[in-house]
Scaffold this motif. Structure first.
Motif, PDB file in Angstrom:
ATOM      1  N   UNK A   7     -49.862 -76.509 -21.717  1.00 23.40           N
ATOM      2  CA  UNK A   7     -51.263 -76.588 -22.139  1.00 23.40           C
ATOM      3  C   UNK A   7     -52.182 -76.503 -20.928  1.00 23.40           C
ATOM      4  N   UNK A   8     -51.830 -77.192 -19.852  1.00 23.19           N
ATOM      5  CA  UNK A   8     -52.670 -77.143 -18.653  1.00 23.19           C
ATOM      6  C   UNK A   8     -52.751 -75.726 -18.099  1.00 23.19           C
ATOM      7  N   UNK A   9     -51.630 -75.023 -18.052  1.00 19.81           N
ATOM      8  CA  UNK A   9     -51.636 -73.651 -17.525  1.00 19.81           C
ATOM      9  C   UNK A   9     -52.518 -72.744 -18.375  1.00 19.81           C
ATOM     10  N   UNK A  10     -52.385 -72.844 -19.689  1.00 15.51           N
ATOM     11  CA  UNK A  10     -53.173 -71.981 -20.574  1.00 15.51           C
ATOM     12  C   UNK A  10     -54.656 -72.348 -20.510  1.00 15.51           C
ATOM     13  N   UNK A  11     -54.938 -73.629 -20.442  1.00 17.13           N
ATOM     14  CA  UNK A  11     -56.335 -74.068 -20.373  1.00 17.13           C
ATOM     15  C   UNK A  11     -56.976 -73.632 -19.057  1.00 17.13           C
ATOM     16  N   UNK A  12     -56.251 -73.762 -17.960  1.00 16.90           N
ATOM     17  CA  UNK A  12     -56.786 -73.360 -16.666  1.00 16.90           C
ATOM     18  C   UNK A  12     -57.068 -71.865 -16.642  1.00 16.90           C
ATOM     19  N   UNK A  13     -56.142 -71.068 -17.153  1.00 21.98           N
ATOM     20  CA  UNK A  13     -56.361 -69.619 -17.174  1.00 21.98           C
ATOM     21  C   UNK A  13     -57.532 -69.246 -18.075  1.00 21.98           C
ATOM     22  N   UNK A  14     -57.616 -69.904 -19.236  1.00 23.50           N
ATOM     23  CA  UNK A  14     -58.704 -69.619 -20.180  1.00 23.50           C
ATOM     24  C   UNK A  14     -60.063 -69.928 -19.563  1.00 23.50           C
ATOM     25  N   UNK A  15     -60.193 -71.109 -18.960  1.00 26.37           N
ATOM     26  CA  UNK A  15     -61.471 -71.503 -18.384  1.00 26.37           C
ATOM     27  C   UNK A  15     -61.781 -70.725 -17.116  1.00 26.37           C
ATOM     28  N   UNK A  16     -60.764 -70.390 -16.329  1.00 23.29           N
ATOM     29  CA  UNK A  16     -61.004 -69.620 -15.107  1.00 23.29           C
ATOM     30  C   UNK A  16     -61.527 -68.230 -15.441  1.00 23.29           C
ATOM     31  N   UNK A  17     -60.954 -67.594 -16.441  1.00 22.76           N
ATOM     32  CA  UNK A  17     -61.418 -66.256 -16.840  1.00 22.76           C
ATOM     33  C   UNK A  17     -62.864 -66.299 -17.310  1.00 22.76           C
ATOM     34  N   UNK A  18     -63.254 -67.410 -17.910  1.00 22.24           N
ATOM     35  CA  UNK A  18     -64.613 -67.534 -18.444  1.00 22.24           C
ATOM     36  C   UNK A  18     -65.618 -67.951 -17.375  1.00 22.24           C
ATOM     37  N   UNK A  19     -65.207 -68.865 -16.479  1.00 20.92           N
ATOM     38  CA  UNK A  19     -66.144 -69.459 -15.525  1.00 20.92           C
ATOM     39  C   UNK A  19     -66.334 -68.641 -14.266  1.00 20.92           C
ATOM     40  N   UNK A  20     -65.236 -68.130 -13.734  1.00 27.47           N
ATOM     41  CA  UNK A  20     -65.297 -67.540 -12.402  1.00 27.47           C
ATOM     42  C   UNK A  20     -65.822 -66.117 -12.467  1.00 27.47           C
ATOM     43  N   UNK A  21     -67.107 -66.006 -12.665  1.00 34.75           N
ATOM     44  CA  UNK A  21     -67.770 -64.714 -12.652  1.00 34.75           C
ATOM     45  C   UNK A  21     -69.127 -64.879 -11.985  1.00 34.75           C
ATOM     46  N   UNK A  22     -69.751 -63.786 -11.696  1.00 39.87           N
ATOM     47  CA  UNK A  22     -71.088 -63.833 -11.128  1.00 39.87           C
ATOM     48  C   UNK A  22     -71.123 -64.531  -9.787  1.00 39.87           C
ATOM     49  N   UNK A  23     -72.088 -65.436  -9.647  1.00 39.32           N
ATOM     50  CA  UNK A  23     -72.329 -66.072  -8.365  1.00 39.32           C
ATOM     51  C   UNK A  23     -71.154 -66.923  -7.909  1.00 39.32           C
ATOM     52  N   UNK A  24     -70.555 -67.696  -8.827  1.00 41.30           N
ATOM     53  CA  UNK A  24     -69.432 -68.538  -8.438  1.00 41.30           C
ATOM     54  C   UNK A  24     -68.259 -67.690  -7.964  1.00 41.30           C
ATOM     55  N   UNK A  25     -68.019 -66.575  -8.630  1.00 36.69           N
ATOM     56  CA  UNK A  25     -66.929 -65.695  -8.223  1.00 36.69           C
ATOM     57  C   UNK A  25     -67.175 -65.133  -6.829  1.00 36.69           C
ATOM     58  N   UNK A  26     -68.417 -64.775  -6.549  1.00 34.96           N
ATOM     59  CA  UNK A  26     -68.741 -64.224  -5.235  1.00 34.96           C
ATOM     60  C   UNK A  26     -68.538 -65.268  -4.139  1.00 34.96           C
ATOM     61  N   UNK A  27     -68.926 -66.514  -4.423  1.00 34.78           N
ATOM     62  CA  UNK A  27     -68.777 -67.576  -3.426  1.00 34.78           C
ATOM     63  C   UNK A  27     -67.308 -67.854  -3.147  1.00 34.78           C
TER      64      UNK A  27
END
Length: 599
Positions: free
Chosen positions: A201-221
């Motif tokens: 569950x942790x692996x799937x949740x981390x991948x799900x949230x990372x794909x959603x969150x790490x974009x735009x400005x945060x991804x660039x940083x």
């Protein structure tokens, strides 16, 4: 303060109740009426197609429903089911790209629109309206919010899986002795009974949230970032008390836990401040602010601070409440007041952060109030008088004071970090630190280090002897860092604890910055604190409807160094028993002569 996205939380939606629909209904099935769209419905369907959203099936709409209004001032409306508002948030909040283009959830009579100010939003409420609270609207703006674990589990098991978390009831207190791998984790969840493992569950949740969150400005940083290795063991789990239900009224403010000692642990829950202790006892009420009406709403606690004598809480309208902890909590009255000289042009007056600081010129305690109206105020608590006000270019979100009470660090809706004089309020240093708003900062007890954390996922550490460049730049594990705290002097090797918005807590080696320890759980970090009694207790407040509570971790490897320091000028991180006793077992703050710093 400002949200991580481009949509500001200062612009709540305008609410209205839809007029009843006069279309005929079928007695046999009033919810499914086969009809051709009316002209207004055709126009709305065309507009929905224009913005890339599927038009509603008009034959499937409830009988008492009218289409939302066309967009006002360029803002797209969206519809919220008042009967299942939390379910709507759980299912849709994490999948949206921008708040203006939500997919339509189940429809109801409650319509929300993203235009208008807070005053306009409140002016549309009459005595007959049942509008979701403003804190629920703020959840909509929280685009970095993780799905609640029950909703996430339901989503990934939607393909005919009979297992759900709805019937899982954790123990009131989960201790280290209760841990049984996948049969009982630190939050009392039996993953084996759910036909899965916690790691999966942790692996799937981390991948799900990372794909959603790490974009735009945060991804660039975060491109090219180098994380410290997760190889340390500073703390171990001791217990989790799930009877304590913390409530985060504003998703960006996470200082809702105060721990002046192991016997006095305070946390906020809506209009109440509760008291407990490290023994795992049930909560009792330390402050009941439910009847304290301030402005347009009741007192909702947005920030909390306490020491051994004072408990103070801040609220949405610039108000604050103070309790004397030397008197029994059951009979101690609360002093409730509001910051004076509030500016009319400010978008809001939220008390974003409070910390307590001793005065250099008297023995009276002071509270430092950071406000959304761009002001930083110093409150003399015995006289309830504002003695100093400093004005910043934007909202002030967090502050911390040096151990000798001469300097103060301030962060806010500006990207810079300010070092100011506590006597005059003069800006002594302004460091270009982050690429987004910052909401957390702390000053180490020995006066050496200052840490700030921002929504761009960075945590910057400064040596107070050199403001020219950062000592170290750290990164969050996944989510936005919302609270940072250095460990007290006398409790082992100095560490920096970083609480992220959701699921993760990192403990960083703050001496050599060679490694870290990462804890994960399911829920939002509502606050953290050290007991400061020389025993190394770390407490973390977790908001989660079922599996939240107060986590306690205890220090590992007590009494010996983890490794030999390679820097000769470092202070000794351990004290023997006599030295700890002479310093009140870590309860006193020691300076390091920072009054002589050149800034």
């Amino acid at each position: 303060m400002a949200s991580f996205s481009s949509t500001s939380h200062h612009n709540p939606p305008t609410a209205s109740l839809a007029a009843e629909d006069d279309r005929p209904t079928s007695d046999s099935n009033p919810q499914h009426v086969s009809m051709e769209p009316e002209p207004g419905e055709q126009e709305y369907s065309a507009w929905m197609a224009e913005i890339g959203m599927p038009p509603p099936d008009w034959s499937l709409q409830p009988p008492h429903w009218t289409p939302p209004p066309m967009p006002l001032s360029g803002s797209y409306p969206f519809v919220v089911s008042g009967a299942s508002f939390e379910e709507f948030l759980d299912e849709h909040i994490s999948s949206m790209n921008v708040i203006d283009t939500l997919p339509l959830p189940p429809l109801d009579d409650m319509l929300w629109d993203t235009s208008g100010s807070a005053a306009n939003w409140l002016s549309h409420i009459d005595n007959d309206s049942e509008l979701p609270p403003f804190s629920d609207y703020l959840k909509l703006l929280n685009k970095d919010r993780f799905l609640p674990i029950s909703s996430f589990f339901r989503r990934i098991n939607a393909q005919g899986n009979m297992f759900t978390m709805d019937a899982v009831v954790p123990k009131d207190v989960v201790t280290y002795g209760d841990l049984r791998g996948d049969e009982c984790d630190i939050q009392g969840i039996n993953w084996k009974g759910l036909n899965t493992t916690r790691a999966a569950i942790r692996d799937r949740r981390t991948k799900y949230e990372a794909d959603r969150l790490l974009n735009g400005q945060m991804k660039a940083v975060r491109q090219g970032m180098v994380q410290l290795p997760n190889q340390e063991r500073f703390f171990s789990f001791k217990q989790m008390n799930t009877r304590h239900k913390l409530l985060i009224p504003h998703f960006q403010l996470r200082n809702l836990l105060a721990v002046p000692s192991r016997n006095n642990i305070f946390y906020a829950s809506g209009s109440h401040v509760h008291h407990t202790d490290a023994s795992g006892g049930p909560p009792t009420i330390a402050m009941d602010l439910k009847k304290a009406h301030t402005g347009t709403d009741t007192f909702k606690v947005t920030t909390l601070a306490a020491d051994r004598s004072i408990l103070i809480a801040g609220g949405f309208e610039g108000e604050y409440a103070i309790t004397n902890l030397h008197s029994p909590l059951s009979i101690t009255p609360n002093l409730i007041s509001r910051t004076p000289n509030r500016t009319l042009d400010a978008k809001s007056h939220i008390t974003n952060h409070i910390h307590l600081s001793p005065s250099r010129t008297s023995y009276t305690p002071r509270a430092i109030l950071a406000s959304n109206d761009h002001r930083l105020r110093t409150l003399d608590i015995p006289t309830n008088t504002i003695t100093q006000t400093a004005v910043f270019p934007m909202a002030v979100n967090c502050t911390a004071t040096s151990p000798d009470s001469r300097l103060r660090v301030a962060v806010g809706d500006f990207n810079d970090t300010y070092i100011i004089s506590t006597d005059s309020g003069e800006v002594l240093q302004k460091m270009q630190t982050h690429t987004d708003e910052a909401f957390a900062c702390d000053w180490s007890d020995d006066g050496r280090l200052v840490a700030t954390a921002a929504q761009d996922s960075t945590i910057v550490v400064w040596d107070s002897r050199n403001w020219n460049q950062p000592l170290k730049v750290l990164y969050s594990e996944l989510s936005v860092p919302r609270v940072v705290k250095f460990s007290p002097t006398g409790e082992g090797e100095r560490v920096l604890v970083i609480g992220e918005a959701d699921d993760f807590l990192s403990v960083v080696d703050a001496v050599g910055f060679e490694g870290r320890q990462v804890f994960d759980f399911f829920g939002q970090v509502a606050g953290l604190g050290f007991a400061g009694d020389g025993r190394g207790g770390l407490f973390v407040g977790v908001e989660e409807e079922v599996f939240g509570g107060v986590l306690e971790f205890e220090r590992c490897e007590w009494g010996s160094r983890r490794r030999q320091l390679d820097r000769g000028d470092e202070e000794r991180e351990w004290e023997d028993e006599d030295e700890q006793e002479s310093w009140g077992r870590g309860s006193h703050r020691r300076g390091s002569g920072i009054a002589g710093l050149v800034v």
